[in-house]
Write a protein that holds these residues in place. Structure first.
Motif, short mmCIF file in Angstrom:
data_model
loop_
_atom_site.label_atom_id
_atom_site.label_comp_id
_atom_site.label_asym_id
_atom_site.label_seq_id
_atom_site.Cartn_x
_atom_site.Cartn_y
_atom_site.Cartn_z
N ILE A 37 -1.04 -5.07 0.52
CA ILE A 37 -1.70 -3.98 -0.19
C ILE A 37 -3.07 -4.48 -0.61
CG2 ILE A 37 -1.56 -2.38 -2.13
CD1 ILE A 37 1.48 -2.94 -2.17
N ILE A 54 -4.93 -0.17 -4.77
CA ILE A 54 -3.83 0.71 -5.16
C ILE A 54 -4.25 1.56 -6.36
CG2 ILE A 54 -2.73 -0.92 -6.77
CD1 ILE A 54 -0.01 -0.03 -5.54
N ALA A 106 -2.44 3.95 -1.78
CA ALA A 106 -2.87 2.57 -1.57
C ALA A 106 -3.49 2.43 -0.18
CB ALA A 106 -1.69 1.62 -1.70
#
Length: 291
Positions: free
Chosen positions: A206, A209, A214
């Motif tokens: 990721i 976010i 995200a």
């Protein structure tokens, strides 16, 4: 949150297809993947190293936990917090900050005098505090994460177990715009929504976010807009390791609009969150605002 005793790894140090014997972290000591996670493919290992050094964490060391900041109000008022009866709260013992958060529900209050909550419990543990124990409670009002400190006044059993708490001793409100996006580097597992988690699930990273979604980077095949996915990851929040399992749809294909070219495809994901998941993710975002 700071974990001590780290050592820098090479890609060859990360086992492929086997549970990790230690947690992985980024160069700042932030958790990438917890111990026991499985990295199924060598390309997933390359992805983890793509944005900088990867460290091994020694879990034997302690975790520094920051105490919640006190509100400027001498006598915090629950009505001003935005929390309503029925709100799910996360509860933690002040004397045992590493023991983990337990959910309960706000079932009533008398302004300036007392709060009434269901007995905090999950499927594995039930909190049974003593009178005068101090509890930290956290809830999401829809606009802010509210953290407060209360002492236990009494314990009731009828018609169901509940706690009577003092009026908040301290209270902190952290406003959060829904679209506030923070840069992160968090290792995650990616799978089709509705499919059970397995050791074969591919690793993702990721990159940023927010409560809406995200930007996710993956070494696996590109996903198409509209695909439904589940994103599982772990992260430390206020010194406590929490597990996240967020679902949503792919909002942009690979590469995501505006994302720089990369050896690994990235895509935007738009979340579908429950109120409890929104509260949990809100606290993570607040914790990462200064990164």
């Amino acid at each position: 949150m700071t974990l001590q005793k780290t050592r820098q790894l090479t890609q060859e140090d990360v086992p492929v297809g086997q549970p990790l014997p230690f947690p992985l972290a980024d160069s700042g000591g932030r958790l990438l993947l917890p111990a026991g996670a499985v990295v199924p493919d060598a390309e997933d290992v390359r992805l983890l190293f793509h944005h900088g050094p990867v460290l091994a964490l020694d879990e034997g060391e302690g975790v520094e936990v920051a105490a919640p900041a006190a509100s400027g109000e001498a006598k915090p008022r629950l009505a001003s917090s935005g929390l309503s009866v029925g709100t799910v709260l996360q509860v933690q013992e002040k004397s045992a900050p590493l023991r983990g958060l337990l959910p309960c529900r706000l079932i009533g209050y008398i302004e300036g005098e007392a709060l009434f909550v269901t007995q905090p419990a999950d499927g594995k543990r039930t909190l049974r505090p003593e009178i005068r124990d101090i509890l930290l409670l956290r809830g999401f009002s829809g606009r802010a994460v509210v953290t407060m400190m209360c002492s236990v006044v009494s314990v009731g059993q009828f018609p169901a177990p509940y706690l009577v708490l003092s009026a908040p001793i301290k209270m902190q409100k952290m406003p959060l715009r829904r679209a506030k996006r923070v840069q992160v580097r968090i290792g995650a597992r990616l799978r089709p929504d509705g499919q059970a988690a397995s050791a074969a699930d591919r690793v993702a990273v990721i990159r940023d976010i927010c409560l809406n979604g995200a930007l996710v980077q993956s070494a696996s095949a590109a996903f198409q807009p509209g695909d439904r996915l589940a994103l599982d990851f772990s992260a430390y929040v206020d010194g406590q390791l929490e597990s996240f399992s967020l679902t949503g749809r792919v909002a942009s294909g690979s590469p995501a609009l505006g994302a720089p070219a990369s050896a690994f495809p990235s895509f935007g994901m738009e979340f579908s969150l429950s109120k409890e998941q929104t509260a949990q993710l809100s606290h993570l975002i607040i914790d990462r605002l200064d990164e």
